[in-house]
Write a protein that holds these residues in place. Sequence first.
Motif, PDB file in Angstrom:
ATOM      1  N   LYS A  82      12.824   2.458  -8.795  1.00 39.78           N
ATOM      2  CA  LYS A  82      13.463   1.678  -7.660  1.00 39.78           C
ATOM      3  C   LYS A  82      15.019   1.911  -7.675  1.00 39.78           C
ATOM      4  N   ARG A 106       1.531   9.258  -5.927  1.00 42.81           N
ATOM      5  CA  ARG A 106       1.910  10.718  -5.707  1.00 42.81           C
ATOM      6  C   ARG A 106       3.045  11.162  -6.637  1.00 42.81           C
ATOM      7  N   ARG A 141       0.961   4.254  -2.927  1.00 44.27           N
ATOM      8  CA  ARG A 141       0.645   5.644  -2.732  1.00 44.27           C
ATOM      9  C   ARG A 141       1.781   6.491  -3.224  1.00 44.27           C
ATOM     10  N   GLU A 142       3.179   5.766  -2.999  1.00 45.78           N
ATOM     11  CA  GLU A 142       4.295   6.784  -3.424  1.00 45.78           C
ATOM     12  C   GLU A 142       4.071   6.662  -4.910  1.00 45.78           C
ATOM     13  N   TRP A 143       3.835   5.591  -5.655  1.00 45.36           N
ATOM     14  CA  TRP A 143       3.936   5.760  -6.961  1.00 45.36           C
ATOM     15  C   TRP A 143       2.781   6.607  -7.776  1.00 45.36           C
ATOM     16  N   LYS A 191       0.761  -1.100   0.233  1.00 46.66           N
ATOM     17  CA  LYS A 191      -0.005  -0.014  -0.082  1.00 46.66           C
ATOM     18  C   LYS A 191       0.938   1.196  -0.024  1.00 46.66           C
ATOM     19  N   GLN A 192       1.998   1.353   0.798  1.00 45.35           N
ATOM     20  CA  GLN A 192       2.945   2.196   0.778  1.00 45.35           C
ATOM     21  C   GLN A 192       3.378   2.617  -0.343  1.00 45.35           C
ATOM     22  N   ARG A 193       3.959   1.686  -1.121  1.00 46.75           N
ATOM     23  CA  ARG A 193       4.546   1.797  -2.587  1.00 46.75           C
ATOM     24  C   ARG A 193       3.503   2.320  -3.401  1.00 46.75           C
TER      25      ARG A 193
END
Length: 154
Positions: A141, A10, A6-8, A2-4
């Motif tokens: 990455k 954003r 969200r990062e992508w 989920k964090q990845r």
Amino acid sequence: MKQRLREWLRRYLPAELLSAVATLVAAGLVMRATRSGARTALAATWAGNVAYFGLLLALDVRQTQQARRRRGYAYTWRTLGQNLRALAVEFGPAEVLDSLVIRPDLLYYLPRWLGHFAVGILLAKLLADVTFYIPAILSYKLSKKRLRRFENEP
């Protein structure tokens, strides 16, 4: 994961939205002016690219300037070169195939096959984005780990 995601989102979503608008506007203007599917596909591809990469570069530069300022360093031409290199590593492999083959072909053929110009352009953009983002995210990455450490260098 989920964090990845969200990062992508954003990182990429604002540039994608701007690119979609630029793609549609360029496609509409060039098709109206030339009635050439090939010219329309190329103009839409490059307008979308300029909007997409222009926004990403501007955001990267701003973020790097802020990080360097917090550390007491100036943003230099060398730092700009590092920002550009990081973007080239992030998108280079994906962009070559995308801009020279996949996206122009989809932008040329899908509106014809579907019989609807705007829907064909948007669907072509979305399909091309899928093939673009797989290598782009893998490269991001790599560039994030190795090429995006601007605040620690004078």
